[in-house]
Motif scaffolding. Structure first.
Motif, mmCIF file in Angstrom:
data_model
loop_
_atom_site.group_PDB
_atom_site.id
_atom_site.type_symbol
_atom_site.label_atom_id
_atom_site.label_comp_id
_atom_site.label_asym_id
_atom_site.label_seq_id
_atom_site.Cartn_x
_atom_site.Cartn_y
_atom_site.Cartn_z
ATOM 1 N N ALA A 161 -1.009 -16.535 2.042
ATOM 2 C CA ALA A 161 -0.363 -16.478 0.731
ATOM 3 C C ALA A 161 0.690 -15.378 0.716
ATOM 4 C CB ALA A 161 -1.407 -16.228 -0.365
ATOM 5 N N ASP A 162 1.753 -15.606 -0.046
ATOM 6 C CA ASP A 162 2.823 -14.632 -0.218
ATOM 7 C C ASP A 162 2.416 -13.670 -1.343
ATOM 8 O OD1 ASP A 162 5.096 -13.189 -0.597
ATOM 9 O OD2 ASP A 162 6.400 -14.893 -1.080
ATOM 10 N N ALA A 163 2.075 -12.424 -0.988
ATOM 11 C CA ALA A 163 1.581 -11.457 -1.962
ATOM 12 C C ALA A 163 2.677 -10.558 -2.515
ATOM 13 C CB ALA A 163 0.504 -10.594 -1.320
ATOM 14 N N THR A 164 3.936 -10.911 -2.275
ATOM 15 C CA THR A 164 5.044 -10.053 -2.701
ATOM 16 C C THR A 164 5.046 -9.851 -4.210
ATOM 17 O OG1 THR A 164 6.345 -10.868 -0.821
ATOM 18 C CG2 THR A 164 7.529 -9.709 -2.574
ATOM 19 N N GLU A 165 4.895 -10.928 -4.975
ATOM 20 C CA GLU A 165 4.926 -10.804 -6.435
ATOM 21 C C GLU A 165 3.717 -10.027 -6.955
ATOM 22 O OE1 GLU A 165 5.678 -14.184 -8.851
ATOM 23 O OE2 GLU A 165 7.236 -14.996 -7.542
ATOM 24 N N LEU A 166 2.564 -10.170 -6.306
ATOM 25 C CA LEU A 166 1.383 -9.413 -6.729
ATOM 26 C C LEU A 166 1.604 -7.916 -6.539
ATOM 27 C CD1 LEU A 166 -1.585 -9.608 -7.717
ATOM 28 C CD2 LEU A 166 -2.253 -9.556 -5.314
ATOM 29 N N LEU A 167 2.191 -7.541 -5.404
ATOM 30 C CA LEU A 167 2.475 -6.129 -5.159
ATOM 31 C C LEU A 167 3.508 -5.593 -6.144
ATOM 32 C CD1 LEU A 167 2.583 -6.019 -1.243
ATOM 33 C CD2 LEU A 167 0.698 -5.392 -2.767
ATOM 34 N N ASP A 168 4.519 -6.412 -6.458
ATOM 35 C CA ASP A 168 5.520 -5.988 -7.444
ATOM 36 C C ASP A 168 4.888 -5.814 -8.823
ATOM 37 O OD1 ASP A 168 7.474 -5.978 -5.534
ATOM 38 O OD2 ASP A 168 8.264 -7.973 -6.049
ATOM 39 N N ALA A 169 4.003 -6.746 -9.190
ATOM 40 C CA ALA A 169 3.343 -6.640 -10.491
ATOM 41 C C ALA A 169 2.484 -5.375 -10.556
ATOM 42 C CB ALA A 169 2.480 -7.878 -10.744
ATOM 43 N N ARG A 170 1.777 -5.074 -9.476
ATOM 44 C CA ARG A 170 0.955 -3.858 -9.459
ATOM 45 C C ARG A 170 1.827 -2.619 -9.561
ATOM 46 N NH1 ARG A 170 -0.720 -0.557 -4.996
ATOM 47 N NH2 ARG A 170 -2.506 0.758 -5.606
ATOM 48 N N ARG A 171 2.966 -2.619 -8.891
ATOM 49 C CA ARG A 171 3.866 -1.478 -8.954
ATOM 50 C C ARG A 171 4.365 -1.244 -10.378
ATOM 51 N NH1 ARG A 171 5.837 -2.172 -4.376
ATOM 52 N NH2 ARG A 171 7.235 -3.850 -4.975
#
Length: 475
Positions: A276-286
């Motif tokens: 899975a592409d977790a890029t958006e999840l990391l951005d949301a957490r940031r």
């Protein structure tokens, strides 16, 4: 006349039937108060400080450090009043017994300062009963042992002060490095000895090696160096064969071994996985943590976000939050999610449980997981915090690996594994881009569901990781 009372290992709850003596907190000859912890033991669930219900003078240890004893076995004997050595009354605020036998894990207060008894006209006793330095006894001692050590050297007099140590981890580290905690000055509040104090002492270059490791009995046979080398096997420079290390499968390690073996025997497991592409999840957490910092709120961990994803997916696929009743031949779908998560500690892998996780927000999940992780590393988890899980989240990515097929934590029905998040080429639209990619795996009990249910659960988790806005549907 007073009496010498024997205190046996009490019922520690949760069906525990035995414990291993890790460390005596009092020596023979010490004065103890009612309900003061006297020994640290390790059960199959956690480290335990066991308080004695009697006040008086310790006359004998009935078990050696490292011994495994059953519940109800003699633990320590205490001279409660004038049965103490010399016939004098012990200097206590409380004498006799509390009448309480603790079922659980220690008292709420740290151990009070202890005083050792001294025989008339003699020096300060060393507190040992058999010539060893750990104060253990051969189990046959009586009231007179309090005065037997009266001839010990005066250099031990400064060792009778109470130790300002709370964490079992600190005591364990000291034992491993051969450090006498009584020689340390704690850097914590009120002189509390911290882990950093022990590590600094262990790093001292001129500290002698622990006496227990100084002598190794050579194997039977010709004297070392007197015969020709055979060129086979592994050996020391003197030509003797090195001994294999043996690690007892006891305590938490033993319980884990039994549970994993039982899982393999009883559960027909299967696995599926997806990237899975977790890029958006990391951005949301940031963005969430930047907002939290501006408003003085706690930050949100990635593990807490994944835990929230798990509870949302289990609400949609409740079959994976279940267990199998083999006797009744029934699948039992459970009403609440008690979420276990793997935590690595110096004593091995433990799985603390967040109870009622389905009702907690991401922030609340993060706070509870942080509390349980700290307690696990300190060896302070209670049995209730280590049992009763219904689903486990395993973040093995912290070890730098991409994937795994873990063993299900019996008697649960599934475990979600999360690998490391790494930058990889990923197709976004019609073009390649560098993205943060994670591999997710699900190991499940094939008796509770088929591949369609398991795949649907895993795909929903992946969708939430790739598009965190999907979680808004479940809030």
């Amino acid at each position: 006349m007073g009496e010498v009372r024997e205190f046996a290992l009490p019922d520690l709850g949760e069906g525990l039937t035995e414990a291993t003596v890790v460390r005596w907190l009092v020596a023979v000859g010490d004065t103890v108060r009612v309900d003061e912890p006297v020994v640290e033991v390790e059960t199959a669930k956690a480290l335990v400080d066991v308080p004695c219900p009697y006040g008086g003078v310790v006359t004998a240890h009935r078990a050696e450090e490292g011994a495994e004893i059953p519940v109800g076995a003699p633990l320590v004997t205490v001279a409660t009043t004038d049965a103490a050595a010399g016939g004098a009354e012990p200097d206590l605020e409380q004498v006799g017994g509390s009448g309480n036998v603790l079922v659980g894990y220690g008292t709420h207060e740290p151990p009070r300062r202890r005083r050792r008894r001294t025989a008339p006209g003699a020096g300060t006793p060393s507190g040992t009963s058999n010539g060893t330095s750990n104060g253990t006894s051969n189990g046959t001692g009586g009231p007179g042992q309090a005065a037997d050590a009266a001839g010990a050297s005066a250099s031990d007099a400064g060792r009778t002060r109470a130790l300002a140590v709370i964490s079992p981890l600190v005591r364990r580290l000291a034992r491993e490095h051969g450090i006498d905690l009584r020689e340390l000055t704690g850097s914590g509040p009120d002189g509390l000895i911290l882990r950093a104090d022990v590590e600094r002492a262990a790093g001292t270059p001129d500290r002698p090696a622990p006496a227990a490791a100084a002598v190794t009995e050579p194997p039977a046979g010709p004297a070392a160096g007197t015969g020709p080398a055979t060129g086979t096997g592994t050996g020391t420079e003197a030509g003797t064969e090195a001994e294999a290390e043996r690690i007892p499968l006891t305590g938490i390690r033993g319980t884990a071994a039994e549970r994993l073996a039982r899982s393999r025997r009883e559960i027909p497991d299967a696995s599926c996985w997806v990237e899975a592409d977790a890029t958006e999840l990391l951005d949301a957490r940031r963005r969430m943590n930047a907002h939290a910092e501006r408003n003085g709120l706690p930050s949100v961990s990635l593990l807490a976000l994944l835990a929230r994803v798990c509870t949302a997916a289990l609400a949609r696929y409740p079959a994976l939050n279940s267990t199998v009743d083999t006797r009744a031949r029934e699948i039992v779908v459970l009403p609440h999610v008690h979420l276990g998560f793997a935590a690595q500690t110096e004593r091995g892998l433990v799985v603390p449980v967040v109870r009622g996780a389905e009702a907690l927000s991401t922030e609340a999940l993060g706070a509870e997981m942080a509390r349980l992780t700290e307690a696990a590393r300190a060896g302070a988890l209670t049995p209730a915090e280590l049992t009763g899980g219904t689903f486990t989240l395993n973040n093995y990515g912290v070890f730098g690996v991409d994937g795994s097929t873990p063993i299900i934590n019996h008697p649960e029905a599934a475990m979600l594994g999360v690998g490391r998040i790494a930058r990889k080429p990923w197709v976004v639209g019609d073009e390649l881009a560098a993205r943060h990619v994670v591999q997710l795996s699900l190991t499940f009990d094939h008796r509770v569901c088929d591949g369609g249910t398991a795949g649907g659960f895993l795909r929903h988790v992946a969708d939430c990781v790739e598009h965190p806005a999907v979680l808004l549907r479940t809030l």
